[in-house]
Design a protein around this motif. Sequence first.
Motif, short mmCIF file in Angstrom:
data_model
loop_
_atom_site.label_atom_id
_atom_site.label_comp_id
_atom_site.label_asym_id
_atom_site.label_seq_id
_atom_site.Cartn_x
_atom_site.Cartn_y
_atom_site.Cartn_z
N VAL A 90 0.87 -1.01 0.02
CA VAL A 90 0.02 0.10 -0.03
C VAL A 90 0.79 1.25 -0.04
N PRO A 91 0.33 2.29 -0.52
CA PRO A 91 1.36 3.45 -0.56
C PRO A 91 2.23 3.87 0.70
N ALA A 92 3.27 4.05 0.74
CA ALA A 92 3.95 4.61 1.92
C ALA A 92 3.27 5.68 2.58
N GLY A 93 3.06 5.69 3.70
CA GLY A 93 2.38 6.72 4.66
C GLY A 93 1.08 6.47 5.05
N THR A 94 0.70 5.30 4.37
CA THR A 94 -0.89 4.74 4.73
C THR A 94 -0.84 3.26 5.32
N VAL A 95 -2.00 3.06 5.64
CA VAL A 95 -2.28 1.73 6.16
C VAL A 95 -3.86 1.28 6.06
N PHE A 96 -4.14 0.08 6.05
CA PHE A 96 -5.55 -0.14 6.21
C PHE A 96 -5.83 -0.63 7.77
N ALA A 97 -6.45 0.46 8.01
CA ALA A 97 -6.91 0.36 9.72
C ALA A 97 -7.76 -0.50 10.22
N ALA A 98 -8.95 -1.11 9.16
CA ALA A 98 -10.08 -1.81 9.63
C ALA A 98 -10.47 -2.17 8.20
N TYR A 99 -11.08 -3.47 8.49
CA TYR A 99 -11.76 -4.06 7.23
C TYR A 99 -13.35 -4.14 8.14
N LEU A 100 -14.45 -3.86 7.35
CA LEU A 100 -15.93 -3.77 7.88
C LEU A 100 -16.42 -5.30 7.66
N LYS A 101 -17.31 -5.66 8.64
CA LYS A 101 -17.93 -7.18 8.51
C LYS A 101 -18.25 -7.50 7.02
#
Length: 310
Positions: A90-101
């Motif tokens: 994923v682009p540097a400086g970003t993160v997937f913080a959560a996935y919805l149900k």
Amino acid sequence: MTPRMLKIATRSSPMALAQVERVRVELDAAFPGLRVEVVPITTSGDRHLGPLSQLGGKGAFTKEVDAALLDGRADMAVHCMKDVPGDRPVPAGTVFAAYLKRDDIHDALLHPGGRRLEELAAGTRIGTSSVRRVAQLGRLYPELECVPVRGNANSRLARLEAGDVDALLLAVSGLERIGRSDAVTQVLDLETMCPPVGAGVLGLQVREGDEQAHRYAAELADVGTWRQTTAERTLLHVLQGHCNSPIAGYAYTEPDGRLSLRARVFSPDGKTILDAHEWADATQPEVLGTSVALTLLRLGARQVIDAIPH
Ligand SMILES: NCc1[nH]cc(CCC(=O)O)c1CC(=O)O
């Protein structure tokens, strides 16, 4: 925590806007008073109606949304995880913080005459640009003709209604989000049509340092979906599949709590199929994804994937 404005970036298709509405409703329930502003982004993937590989793959659906997150036009981005490339970080400086149900993971056949897949006449034109769908149709129904159809779900439905194709394959979850479950003729079983990695999963991407956006996202997180998506995306990363790779797979939480991962790699015509199905403790999704990918690589997946130009 003092509620503030949260700007959410997303693609501008009806499905993407319906997805952000789900996020807004869930945030509103968790953080009354939080103001949410939607930042619609038309991506190169939405504009381009030719093969995705001409744009460098599935990143065509995400890179402009990622840019809005990184330059501050947005605080959060919502992505369909099946559209997020697995062969690059994923682009540097970003993160997937959560996935919805997770929503439904099945594909559906849409046939105006109400015919099921096994009832379609030879030469029936099936509208799809998915290499995964084409390969699996080729395996079981080589007499059907796949016709490339790009664009969002609504524009594909219009092509079907205009008679440009005789039938469509679309995801049940996508149709549900745009309120078109009525168009489903047959929900295809997972043996006939194995879903893509990340099917039915919405991911919330934030900037790494934005603690408040992290907190908003974390409140909507579903742990079972995180485990399933992590196992599936680890598989995709180890396989280094690309947008033209016919890779399918889904993780499932068994009644006894173990995590199951079923995955397949196909030749484009579906005549070659490599299959693996393994289980692991639910707290070890990366171990499971890696193990299944290595099993497929030992079966020859590298050669199958690398034989396909991208
Ligand atoms: N790129 C199209 C796309 N991206 C996500 C979905 C379906 C919804 C999902 O799996 O989250 C769809 C439509 C389809 O495949 O029919």
